[in-house]
Design a protein around this motif. Sequence first.
Motif, short mmCIF file in Angstrom:
data_model
loop_
_atom_site.label_atom_id
_atom_site.label_comp_id
_atom_site.label_asym_id
_atom_site.label_seq_id
_atom_site.Cartn_x
_atom_site.Cartn_y
_atom_site.Cartn_z
N VAL A 189 0.27 -8.46 -0.76
CA VAL A 189 1.03 -7.26 -0.39
C VAL A 189 2.42 -7.67 0.12
CG1 VAL A 189 1.19 -5.36 1.26
CG2 VAL A 189 -0.95 -5.78 0.06
N GLY A 190 2.46 -8.69 0.96
CA GLY A 190 3.74 -9.16 1.47
C GLY A 190 4.63 -9.71 0.38
N TRP A 241 6.24 -0.86 6.43
CA TRP A 241 7.68 -0.58 6.36
C TRP A 241 8.41 -1.14 7.58
CZ3 TRP A 241 10.51 2.05 9.95
CH2 TRP A 241 9.84 2.87 10.85
N GLU A 242 7.70 -1.24 8.72
CA GLU A 242 8.33 -1.83 9.91
C GLU A 242 8.51 -3.35 9.74
OE1 GLU A 242 6.79 1.18 13.41
OE2 GLU A 242 5.39 -0.34 12.64
N HIS A 243 7.49 -3.99 9.14
CA HIS A 243 7.64 -5.41 8.82
C HIS A 243 8.81 -5.61 7.86
CE1 HIS A 243 4.04 -7.02 10.77
NE2 HIS A 243 3.33 -6.03 10.27
N LEU A 244 8.86 -4.77 6.82
CA LEU A 244 9.91 -4.91 5.81
C LEU A 244 11.28 -4.63 6.40
CD1 LEU A 244 10.54 -5.47 2.85
CD2 LEU A 244 10.20 -3.03 2.38
N ASN A 291 -6.08 -1.56 -1.58
CA ASN A 291 -6.64 -1.13 -0.30
C ASN A 291 -5.94 -1.81 0.87
OD1 ASN A 291 -8.54 0.54 -1.54
ND2 ASN A 291 -10.08 -1.07 -1.65
N ALA A 292 -5.59 -3.08 0.70
CA ALA A 292 -4.86 -3.79 1.76
C ALA A 292 -3.48 -3.17 1.94
CB ALA A 292 -4.72 -5.27 1.40
N PHE A 293 -2.85 -2.75 0.84
CA PHE A 293 -1.55 -2.08 0.93
C PHE A 293 -1.67 -0.78 1.70
CE2 PHE A 293 1.08 1.28 -1.02
CZ PHE A 293 2.33 0.84 -0.61
N VAL A 294 -2.71 0.02 1.39
CA VAL A 294 -2.91 1.29 2.10
C VAL A 294 -3.17 1.03 3.58
CG1 VAL A 294 -4.42 3.30 2.28
CG2 VAL A 294 -3.74 2.48 0.03
N ASN A 295 -3.97 0.02 3.88
CA ASN A 295 -4.27 -0.28 5.28
C ASN A 295 -3.03 -0.71 6.06
OD1 ASN A 295 -6.99 0.27 4.90
ND2 ASN A 295 -7.54 -1.87 4.51
N THR A 296 -2.15 -1.49 5.42
CA THR A 296 -0.93 -1.92 6.12
C THR A 296 0.08 -0.78 6.27
OG1 THR A 296 0.05 -2.68 4.03
CG2 THR A 296 -1.15 -4.31 5.36
N MET A 297 -0.11 0.27 5.50
CA MET A 297 0.81 1.42 5.57
C MET A 297 0.33 2.51 6.51
SD MET A 297 3.58 1.10 3.69
CE MET A 297 4.07 2.77 3.31
N THR A 298 -0.91 2.42 6.98
CA THR A 298 -1.49 3.51 7.75
C THR A 298 -2.21 2.97 8.99
OG1 THR A 298 -3.53 3.39 6.44
CG2 THR A 298 -1.85 4.93 5.68
N THR A 299 -2.69 3.90 9.82
CA THR A 299 -3.56 3.57 10.95
C THR A 299 -5.00 3.81 10.53
OG1 THR A 299 -1.86 4.17 12.55
CG2 THR A 299 -4.13 4.09 13.34
N HIS A 300 -5.84 2.79 10.58
CA HIS A 300 -7.22 2.90 10.10
C HIS A 300 -8.15 2.26 11.11
CE1 HIS A 300 -7.16 -1.42 8.91
NE2 HIS A 300 -5.87 -1.16 8.73
N ASP A 301 -9.21 2.95 11.42
CA ASP A 301 -10.20 2.46 12.40
C ASP A 301 -9.54 2.05 13.71
OD1 ASP A 301 -12.19 2.81 10.46
OD2 ASP A 301 -11.92 0.77 9.70
N GLY A 302 -8.54 2.79 14.11
CA GLY A 302 -7.85 2.49 15.35
C GLY A 302 -6.85 1.35 15.28
N VAL A 303 -6.70 0.76 14.09
CA VAL A 303 -5.77 -0.36 13.90
C VAL A 303 -4.53 0.16 13.18
CG1 VAL A 303 -5.41 -2.64 12.89
CG2 VAL A 303 -7.66 -2.01 13.78
N ARG A 304 -3.38 -0.11 13.76
CA ARG A 304 -2.13 0.38 13.17
C ARG A 304 -1.53 -0.70 12.27
NH1 ARG A 304 3.50 0.86 14.38
NH2 ARG A 304 4.28 2.96 13.86
N GLY A 305 -1.57 -0.46 10.95
CA GLY A 305 -0.97 -1.39 10.01
C GLY A 305 -1.54 -2.79 10.13
N TYR A 306 -0.64 -3.77 10.19
CA TYR A 306 -1.05 -5.17 10.35
C TYR A 306 -0.42 -5.72 11.62
CZ TYR A 306 -2.24 -10.00 9.25
OH TYR A 306 -2.77 -11.27 9.30
N GLN A 307 -1.25 -6.20 12.52
CA GLN A 307 -0.81 -6.73 13.82
C GLN A 307 0.00 -5.70 14.61
OE1 GLN A 307 -1.80 -9.37 15.19
NE2 GLN A 307 -2.54 -10.72 13.58
#
Length: 285
Positions: free
Chosen positions: A255-256, A88-91, A67-83
């Motif tokens: 995930v990282g 893929w942008e982090h990577l 679920n954390a992987f999916v959240n970092t890959m998508t926009t959820h609850d108005g939050v885009r990925g992580y930070q």
Amino acid sequence: MSTLVEAVEDPPVQETDRSPRRTWKSGLTTVGLPVLSVIVFGALWQLAAVSGTWSETFVPYPSTVWNAFVNTMTTHDGVRGYQGYLLWEHLYMTLRRVLVGVVIGVGLGVLLGLAMGSVKWVRSLLEPWLTFLRALPPLAYFFLLVIWLGIDEAPKITLLALAALPPTAVATTAAVVAAPLSLIEAARALGASRAQVIRDVVIPSALPETFTGIRLSVGMAYSAVVAAELFNGIPGIGGMVKDASNYNNTPVVLVGIFAIGFSGLIIDGLLRVAERRAVPWRGKV
């Protein structure tokens, strides 16, 4: 005559009969065993999480990490990925830093290795410094780089380059020193200059060890990624892992880690392919 013909014709028939079996066994070893190891690891991980021996902060469920992987890959609850950045942008930012650092470190390492392997006094002068640098953990001098170069990209690239340089330089030096003396003497006897000997004899014989050093350099650079992205590392996988660890967000940390590990496997596989093409006489790696 017929017996002789049969004796000559039999081996190809037997070899043809065996080839599908050999191909199947090779495929099982190459693909089946790694897949089996992943399945076993996942099962053990799930059992460890279900057992309740450790809290979810230490051993989260595989489904939580997914679920954390999916959240970092998508926009959820108005939050885009992580930070504000997708995984893929982090990577991408991390791989770009690693690529630039490795290219600089490997390039300098190969040049130093050729010089150290060809000229004894250069090797005596530089080898202690390479050993000193290789023994230092990245964090030992990263803060010094931050003081000198600031917190932007310069200290990160420099750290990765310094991490990648020693393995390539040491491997190239050893390969040049071990170049076949008989071939070198033969080339000189045929009138080859020093530059031609290095180009046509020393460098081809040194390529296998040099590629090994390059693969080690990439691994060293990857091991220094988190340290390189301690400051101003977002976007970046190392920065993401460091930020998530500040809040005990173990699923995002995992995930990282998986992103770094899987991308490292892919890059190492590409280097193996390049090595087989550049050094076909070495055989399969």
